[in-house]
Write an enzyme that holds these catalytic residues in place. Structure first.
Site, PDB file in Angstrom:
ATOM      1  CE1 TYR A 126      39.824  45.476  47.737  1.00 34.24           C
ATOM      2  CE2 TYR A 126      41.865  45.549  46.487  1.00 34.24           C
ATOM      3  CZ  TYR A 126      40.488  45.446  46.524  1.00 34.24           C
ATOM      4  OH  TYR A 126      39.781  45.314  45.352  1.00 34.24           O
ATOM      5  CG  ASP A 130      47.613  39.893  49.230  1.00 32.81           C
ATOM      6  OD1 ASP A 130      48.350  39.965  48.223  1.00 32.81           O
ATOM      7  OD2 ASP A 130      46.448  40.334  49.251  1.00 32.81           O
ATOM      8  CE  LYS A 155      47.800  46.315  42.949  1.00 30.74           C
ATOM      9  NZ  LYS A 155      47.187  45.908  44.197  1.00 30.74           N
TER      10      LYS A 155
HETATM   11  C1  LIG Z   1      45.836  45.119  44.377  1.00 33.11           C
HETATM   12  C2  LIG Z   1      45.774  44.116  45.447  1.00 33.11           C
HETATM   13  C3  LIG Z   1      44.993  42.947  45.335  1.00 33.11           C
HETATM   14  C4  LIG Z   1      44.014  42.747  44.215  1.00 33.11           C
HETATM   15  O1  LIG Z   1      44.624  42.629  42.960  1.00 33.11           O
HETATM   16  P1  LIG Z   1      43.743  42.889  41.648  1.00 33.11           P
HETATM   17  O2  LIG Z   1      44.670  42.544  40.533  1.00 33.11           O
HETATM   18  O3  LIG Z   1      43.327  44.333  41.691  1.00 33.11           O
HETATM   19  O4  LIG Z   1      42.572  41.981  41.704  1.00 33.11           O
HETATM   20  C5  LIG Z   1      45.090  41.992  46.313  1.00 33.11           C
HETATM   21  N1  LIG Z   1      45.907  42.160  47.369  1.00 33.11           N
HETATM   22  C6  LIG Z   1      46.663  43.260  47.521  1.00 33.11           C
HETATM   23  C7  LIG Z   1      47.563  43.377  48.704  1.00 33.11           C
HETATM   24  C8  LIG Z   1      46.612  44.279  46.586  1.00 33.11           C
HETATM   25  O5  LIG Z   1      47.334  45.394  46.772  1.00 33.11           O
END
Ligand SMILES: *Cc1c(COP(=O)(O)O)cnc(C)c1O
Length: 438
Positions: free
Chosen positions: A144, A239, A271
């Site tokens: 994701y 990511d 995050k």
């Molecule tokens: C949470 C998450 C996102 C998206 O971040 P948001 O601040 O919710 O838009 C993207 N990549 C990873 C791996 C994530 O865990």
């Protein structure tokens, strides 16, 4: 289930004015049943709901709360920053300090601040396409990367929790250039690059998959990906929105790339780096980053990007996240993993607990390693529902989905762990008794 009249009342009102009563699907209790709990306050490892119930928190706002809730030094720094004004629309000092901290800790030579992980991955992909002049992107099923249109193909997190086959509103032509491969599958990566190598702008992967449950990269997998990308002139985008500044001070790169001597071309963060505020970033190689406007031609912008309050919260969080904090976090996570496995084993619940550093999750009804999305989806997720509610009734707040990571913080002390320890045997019994119908 414990009655939660105040949460129920708020949820009823929320449903009238917000779709599904929530502002992000993962917060709803669709997969586990019941009413989402409205929290009123948090302190350290604990949350208090609007009915006055206290819980040990194992969600941590889905990752950001590395130090626990309401850390006094973060609150003080934020309070002082707020008193100076909340947004100027000009450059300000905290965003420079945070960028320096990120460059110091990670492989990124330069960073651009944004306000969410979604924005970070969306912008990284635009930059990769602009830099390479190519259109195709490669992602892995179950990973994701936020709700970016082109990346919603076979995505994890809420998309898998809700069992959504695809998302209406994403035109087919938008995902036509997205190639989706099975995670940890080197042969599939080789084959895709053999066929489309000269059209691929980038490959994006979670540094360790955490949105289909925790599925760590097999040893050497990320290095392999970076080498394949380099061979074909594509960019490797790691990511680290979830893993960044969590699994080590340098993120997941601190567990593999830093030792093995490779670095991603681009990397995304979010995050933890916002300390509970909306702050995220993408960064990487200087020659690639300098293609961004106003230095270069690839456009990217944001009214609240680098916001002084958000960057102050993130900077203060990272400054407090020292070796001692990571040691406490790792130790609490290791203890908890043992406690969970022992409680489930005592009730004969077949399971696989997997971790990437201090992030972990449980796969139910299997004792095989889970290395890719199809295996994650094959778990007995229904066992999680009664387990989740038994933990909740005993005062432990877990993610309301079997496909999400459990987040520990540096504030999870003896008291928090013993509350979890007391809750586990009953919850394990509930999981053992569960049937696919309930
Ligand atoms: C949470 C998450 C996102 C998206 O971040 P948001 O601040 O919710 O838009 C993207 N990549 C990873 C791996 C994530 O865990």
């Amino acid at each position: 289930m414990t009655p939660l009249p105040a949460s129920q009342q708020l949820f009823d009102r929320a449903r009238a004015v917000s779709p599904g009563g929530v502002n992000s699907p993962v917060r709803a209790f669709r997969a586990v049943g019941g009413t989402p709990i409205f929290m009123a306050s948090g302190e350290g490892a604990w949350l208090t709901d609007v009915d006055g119930n206290r819980y040990v928190d194992l969600v941590g706002s889905w990752g950001p709360m590395l130090l626990g809730h309401a850390h006094p030094e973060v609150l003080a720094a934020v309070g002082a920053a707020v008193a100076r004004g909340t947004s100027f629309g000009t450059p300000s000092e905290p965003e420079v300090l945070l960028a320096e901290e990120i460059v110091d800790r990670t492989s990124a030579e330069m960073v651009r601040m944004v306000s969410s992980g979604t924005e970070a991955t969306m912008s990284a992909i635009r930059l990769a396409r602009g830099f390479t002049g190519r259109d195709k992107i490669v992602k892995f099923a179950g990973c994701y990367h936020g709700h970016v249109d082109a990346l919603l193909a076979e995505a994890g997190s809420g998309v898998v929790t809700l069992g959504l086959p695809e998302t209406p509103g994403v035109p087919a032509h938008v995902t036509a250039d997205t190639i989706v491969l099975p995670y940890n599958d080197r042969a599939a990566v080789e084959a895709a690059f053999a066929e489309y190598g000269d059209q691929i702008a980038c490959l994006i992967t979670e540094a360790a998959a955490g949105n289909m449950g925790v599925v760590p990269p097999e040893p050497g997998f990320n290095r392999f990906l970076s080498e394949v990308c380099a061979r074909h002139g594509a960019l490797f985008v790691s990511d680290e929105v979830m893993t960044g500044f969590r699994v080590t001070r340098s993120g997941h790169w601190g567990l593999d790339g830093q030792q093995e001597g490779w670095a991603p071309d681009l990397v995304t963060f979010g995050k933890v780096m916002g300390g509970g505020f909306p702050a995220a970033a993408f960064g990487g190689r200087k020659d690639v980053m300098e293609q961004l406007a106003p230095a270069g031609p690839v456009y990217q912008a944001g009214t609240l990007s680098g916001n002084p309050i958000a960057t102050t919260a993130g900077l203060t969080t990272l400054r407090l996240a020292d070796a001692d904090a990571y040691a406490r976090l790792d130790a609490a996570s290791a203890r908890l993993r043992t406690m969970v496995t022992e409680a489930l084993a005592a009730e004969g619940v077949k399971h696989t607990l997997q971790n990437a550093g201090n992030m972990f999750s449980v796969f139910w009804g299997t004792d095989e390693p889970v290395t890719h999305f199809a295996a994650a989806q094959a778990q007995e997720a229904w066992r999680y529902k009664p387990f989740f509610h038994a933990m909740l009734d005993a005062g432990v707040y877990l993610p309301p989905s079997a496909f999400e990571c459990w987040f520990v913080s540096a504030a999870h002390d003896e008291e928090a762990l013993s509350r979890i320890g007391a809750a586990l045997p009953g919850a394990a019994r509930a999981a053992a008794r569960a049937t696919a119908q309930n």
